[in-house]
Design a protein around this motif. Structure first.
Motif, PDB file in Angstrom:
ATOM      1  N   GLY A 116       0.820  -1.203   0.000  1.00 37.52           N
ATOM      2  CA  GLY A 116       0.000   0.000   0.000  1.00 37.52           C
ATOM      3  C   GLY A 116       0.855   1.254   0.000  1.00 37.52           C
ATOM      4  N   ILE A 117       0.675   2.119  -0.993  1.00 39.29           N
ATOM      5  CA  ILE A 117       1.402   3.377  -1.073  1.00 39.29           C
ATOM      6  C   ILE A 117       0.408   4.513  -1.252  1.00 39.29           C
ATOM      7  N   ALA A 118       0.835   5.728  -0.942  1.00 34.73           N
ATOM      8  CA  ALA A 118      -0.061   6.884  -1.004  1.00 34.73           C
ATOM      9  C   ALA A 118       0.480   7.925  -1.968  1.00 34.73           C
ATOM     10  N   LEU A 119      -0.360   8.339  -2.912  1.00 34.30           N
ATOM     11  CA  LEU A 119      -0.062   9.480  -3.774  1.00 34.30           C
ATOM     12  C   LEU A 119      -0.631  10.726  -3.112  1.00 34.30           C
ATOM     13  N   THR A 120       0.208  11.748  -2.927  1.00 36.96           N
ATOM     14  CA  THR A 120      -0.263  13.015  -2.361  1.00 36.96           C
ATOM     15  C   THR A 120       0.173  14.150  -3.281  1.00 36.96           C
ATOM     16  N   PHE A 121      -0.668  15.193  -3.348  1.00 38.17           N
ATOM     17  CA  PHE A 121      -0.410  16.308  -4.265  1.00 38.17           C
ATOM     18  C   PHE A 121      -0.530  17.626  -3.512  1.00 38.17           C
ATOM     19  N   ASP A 144       7.937  -0.155  -0.358  1.00 35.68           N
ATOM     20  CA  ASP A 144       6.678  -0.535   0.270  1.00 35.68           C
ATOM     21  C   ASP A 144       6.323   0.484   1.353  1.00 35.68           C
ATOM     22  N   GLY A 145       5.047   0.846   1.410  1.00 37.32           N
ATOM     23  CA  GLY A 145       4.575   1.773   2.433  1.00 37.32           C
ATOM     24  C   GLY A 145       4.847   3.228   2.143  1.00 37.32           C
ATOM     25  N   ALA A 146       5.324   3.560   0.942  1.00 32.78           N
ATOM     26  CA  ALA A 146       5.768   4.922   0.634  1.00 32.78           C
ATOM     27  C   ALA A 146       4.628   5.933   0.640  1.00 32.78           C
ATOM     28  N   VAL A 147       4.981   7.167   1.002  1.00 33.84           N
ATOM     29  CA  VAL A 147       4.103   8.332   0.833  1.00 33.84           C
ATOM     30  C   VAL A 147       4.813   9.241  -0.167  1.00 33.84           C
ATOM     31  N   ILE A 148       4.213   9.415  -1.328  1.00 31.95           N
ATOM     32  CA  ILE A 148       4.827  10.148  -2.439  1.00 31.95           C
ATOM     33  C   ILE A 148       4.234  11.552  -2.512  1.00 31.95           C
ATOM     34  N   LEU A 175       2.603  14.841 -14.908  1.00 31.79           N
ATOM     35  CA  LEU A 175       1.465  14.042 -15.340  1.00 31.79           C
ATOM     36  C   LEU A 175       1.896  12.942 -16.315  1.00 31.79           C
ATOM     37  N   GLU A 176       2.808  13.267 -17.213  1.00 33.95           N
ATOM     38  CA  GLU A 176       3.289  12.267 -18.172  1.00 33.95           C
ATOM     39  C   GLU A 176       4.026  11.142 -17.446  1.00 33.95           C
ATOM     40  N   ALA A 177       4.886  11.529 -16.514  1.00 29.57           N
ATOM     41  CA  ALA A 177       5.633  10.514 -15.760  1.00 29.57           C
ATOM     42  C   ALA A 177       4.708   9.695 -14.878  1.00 29.57           C
ATOM     43  N   LEU A 178       3.737  10.354 -14.255  1.00 31.45           N
ATOM     44  CA  LEU A 178       2.826   9.673 -13.341  1.00 31.45           C
ATOM     45  C   LEU A 178       2.005   8.621 -14.071  1.00 31.45           C
ATOM     46  N   ARG A 179       1.580   8.923 -15.279  1.00 35.19           N
ATOM     47  CA  ARG A 179       0.787   7.953 -16.048  1.00 35.19           C
ATOM     48  C   ARG A 179       1.558   6.651 -16.226  1.00 35.19           C
ATOM     49  N   GLU A 180       2.822   6.750 -16.598  1.00 38.73           N
ATOM     50  CA  GLU A 180       3.624   5.540 -16.805  1.00 38.73           C
ATOM     51  C   GLU A 180       3.972   4.870 -15.475  1.00 38.73           C
ATOM     52  N   PHE A 181       4.243   5.679 -14.454  1.00 45.27           N
ATOM     53  CA  PHE A 181       4.580   5.126 -13.140  1.00 45.27           C
ATOM     54  C   PHE A 181       3.410   4.340 -12.562  1.00 45.27           C
ATOM     55  N   ILE A 182       2.199   4.865 -12.693  1.00 48.37           N
ATOM     56  CA  ILE A 182       1.015   4.172 -12.171  1.00 48.37           C
ATOM     57  C   ILE A 182       0.872   2.798 -12.824  1.00 48.37           C
ATOM     58  N   ALA A 183       1.028   2.749 -14.129  1.00 46.80           N
ATOM     59  CA  ALA A 183       0.884   1.478 -14.848  1.00 46.80           C
ATOM     60  C   ALA A 183       1.911   0.450 -14.352  1.00 46.80           C
ATOM     61  N   GLU A 184       3.144   0.900 -14.162  1.00 49.26           N
ATOM     62  CA  GLU A 184       4.186  -0.027 -13.723  1.00 49.26           C
ATOM     63  C   GLU A 184       3.978  -0.456 -12.278  1.00 49.26           C
ATOM     64  N   ALA A 185       3.567   0.476 -11.417  1.00 50.04           N
ATOM     65  CA  ALA A 185       3.339   0.139 -10.000  1.00 50.04           C
ATOM     66  C   ALA A 185       2.188  -0.843  -9.856  1.00 50.04           C
ATOM     67  N   LEU A 186       1.127  -0.653 -10.630  1.00 51.51           N
ATOM     68  CA  LEU A 186      -0.010  -1.572 -10.579  1.00 51.51           C
ATOM     69  C   LEU A 186       0.399  -2.963 -11.063  1.00 51.51           C
ATOM     70  N   SER A 187       1.277  -3.009 -12.052  1.00 49.32           N
ATOM     71  CA  SER A 187       1.723  -4.308 -12.562  1.00 49.32           C
ATOM     72  C   SER A 187       2.556  -5.055 -11.529  1.00 49.32           C
ATOM     73  N   LYS A 188       3.112  -4.326 -10.555  1.00 52.83           N
ATOM     74  CA  LYS A 188       3.907  -4.932  -9.481  1.00 52.83           C
ATOM     75  C   LYS A 188       3.073  -5.143  -8.215  1.00 52.83           C
ATOM     76  N   TYR A 212       1.264  -3.044  -6.465  1.00 53.03           N
ATOM     77  CA  TYR A 212       1.128  -1.969  -5.485  1.00 53.03           C
ATOM     78  C   TYR A 212      -0.325  -1.500  -5.462  1.00 53.03           C
ATOM     79  N   ALA A 213      -0.789  -1.099  -4.278  1.00 49.82           N
ATOM     80  CA  ALA A 213      -2.139  -0.572  -4.119  1.00 49.82           C
ATOM     81  C   ALA A 213      -2.037   0.897  -3.709  1.00 49.82           C
ATOM     82  N   PHE A 214      -2.793   1.764  -4.370  1.00 50.24           N
ATOM     83  CA  PHE A 214      -2.771   3.191  -4.063  1.00 50.24           C
ATOM     84  C   PHE A 214      -3.896   3.517  -3.086  1.00 50.24           C
ATOM     85  N   LEU A 215      -3.551   4.114  -1.956  1.00 51.91           N
ATOM     86  CA  LEU A 215      -4.514   4.398  -0.899  1.00 51.91           C
ATOM     87  C   LEU A 215      -4.472   5.871  -0.506  1.00 51.91           C
ATOM     88  N   ARG A 216      -5.602   6.368  -0.060  1.00 56.87           N
ATOM     89  CA  ARG A 216      -5.604   7.677   0.585  1.00 56.87           C
ATOM     90  C   ARG A 216      -4.799   7.588   1.877  1.00 56.87           C
TER      91      ARG A 216
END
Length: 452
Positions: free
Chosen positions: A39-44, A182-186, A206-219, A221-225
């Motif tokens: 579980g990792i967290a995307l923050t903006f 694992d456990g990262a807060v980005i 945004l361009e980098a995030l699109r590719e990063f999300i695809a790769e993280a999901l393939s590994k 990883y779960a994105f959580l609030r």
């Protein structure tokens, strides 16, 4: 004049430098990184932005991901529809001050007024009072600790400099991939309008995030609030460990760090500390290694030590024993070539004869080129066995029953591999494939420090 300067510098240390050090380096009072697990967290930060935030929300929606937004109150006033959209689409809305000023340059009263104003603005839009707060630049003043009564202060474990345009998408993506744990807060930024930022920087984010999300999901990883992530981790801790056991775990980690300091044991990789190591002189009977090398008393060796804290977090964050084994395999595969790298890059290690350690995690080790040996009978063997059983009891969620269920399997072994074979089997440019065939039983997550 000198007295005035000294007074000013001392005041800065007390007002902001020391408090910021306490939260940024020591992590006291803040949430920076969760327990291990996928579980990792995307923050903006710094939004909402009328150009980039909608595009970001679309990207998250496409991937069915939930994120956390630390917004500026002044921008929330100008773009309430974006705040409402964040909330309606299931994202967490937190506070990032009213304007992007560092708390170090404001009085305590000014900070409180900024936060109160921002909270009121956001509550008026979404009908909920935000309680998650990230101070701009992660800088605070000493009075901000009083805010912990009302807010959960959130920092980050991964920052990639996405507020600058130089390097474009490639730089951001490479840094995200390199730092992901694992456990990262980005922390990322959906606005380029703050001081020091490039206005077009969010394009590349945004361009980098699109590719990063695809790769993280393939590994997997779960994105959580952030709030979901914190609740899940707290629930897991309560379910697995009593207060007494958590106290023992805390004290054991402190002992580990003291041991590392006393005996100059260093992390093999600062970013992925699965192993610690130190150079030492071998003392013991002659050992014939699998490639024909002989390890004799007086030879220089590298002692490998598992990082008990990392193993603990792997175990508590795993969804199942199989999931845990997969994580262990991945981590070991990433780290073994780094032993070779350490030997080759350190001139004083040119005479290293072998790498060795003492551990209960030894199933399949022989297929990796390690020679396995039992500990010679004696006082050290007795102490080592006792040490390992105490460690297993403390670190394993069901340690007491684990000790009873299969005591014959809980035997520490000496593992050794020659430096030449390590270089051959685990070159710096290639990760091992042998480990893919090895399943490490979850019940064996326990390790001892190597011979002193």
């Amino acid at each position: 004049m000198n007295h005035v300067l000294v007074f000013v510098i001392a005041g800065l240390f007390v007002y902001t430098i020391i408090p910021t050090f306490v939260i940024r380096v020591l992590g006291i009072g803040v949430y920076k990184k969760g327990t291990a697990g996928r579980g990792i967290a995307l923050t903006f930060d710094d939004g909402p932005d009328p150009e980039y935030t909608p595009r970001l929300l679309e990207l998250l929606k496409e991937n069915n991901l939930k994120a956390t937004f630390f917004v500026l109150g002044s921008k929330a006033e100008h773009y309430p529809e974006l705040i409402k959209r964040m909330h309606n689409e299931g994202h967490l809305v937190g506070v990032h001050n009213y304007v992007h000023w560092a708390n170090a340059f404001m009085t305590p009263k000014k900070v409180r007024l900024q936060l109160e104003h921002s909270v009121n603005v956001i509550e008026k839009i979404i009908g909920e009072r935000p309680v998650y707060y990230r101070p701009p630049w992660g800088i605070i003043n000493i009075f901000d600790f009083l805010l912990l009564k009302r807010f959960r202060m959130i920092l980050w474990s991964i920052m990639v400099g996405d507020w600058r345009s130089n390097g474009g998408k490639r730089k951001i993506k490479e840094r995200l991939q390199a730092k992901l744990r694992d456990g990262a807060v980005i922390v990322l930024h959906d606005s380029g309008q703050t001081f020091g930022a490039d206005k077009d920087a969010p394009i590349y984010m945004l361009e980098a995030l699109r590719e990063f999300i695809a790769e993280a999901l393939s590994k997997n990883y779960a994105f959580l609030r952030v709030d979901e992530k914190m609740r899940l981790e707290e629930k897991n801790k309560r379910a697995q460990f009593s207060l007494f056991k958590r106290t023992l775990i805390f004290l054991w980690f402190k002992w580990d760090r003291l041991f590392h300091w006393l005996f100059s044991v260093k992390p093999l990789d600062e970013n992925k500390p699965l192993f610690f190591y130190r150079a030492a002189t071998f003392r013991g009977m002659t050992v014939s290694l699998s490639d024909g090398e002989k390890l004799v008393s007086g030879d220089r060796v590298i002692e490998l030590h598992f990082n008990n804290e990392a193993l603990f977090h792997l175990a508590t964050g795993a969804r199942s024993p199989v999931h845990l084994a997969v994580q262990m395999i991945r981590s070991v595969k990433e780290n073994l070539p780094k032993v070779t790298e350490k030997i080759l890059s350190t001139p004083e290690y040119s005479d290293i004869k072998a790498i060795y350690g003492i551990t209960m995690i030894h199933r399949g080790a022989s297929q990796l080129g390690f020679t396995l040996m039992t500990l010679p009978n004696g006082l050290f063997s007795i102490i080592t066995r006792m040490y390992l059983k105490i460690l297993l009891y403390i670190m394993h969620a069901d340690g007491k029953n684990r000790l009873k269920s299969n005591p014959d399997a809980l035997i520490p072994l000496v593992l050794a591999i020659s430096a030449n074979e390590m270089k051959s089997k685990y070159p710096v440019s290639q990760l091992s494939v042998e480990m893919e065939r090895t399943i490490v039983p979850a019940g064996y997550l326990v390790e001892t420090h190597a011979t002193q």
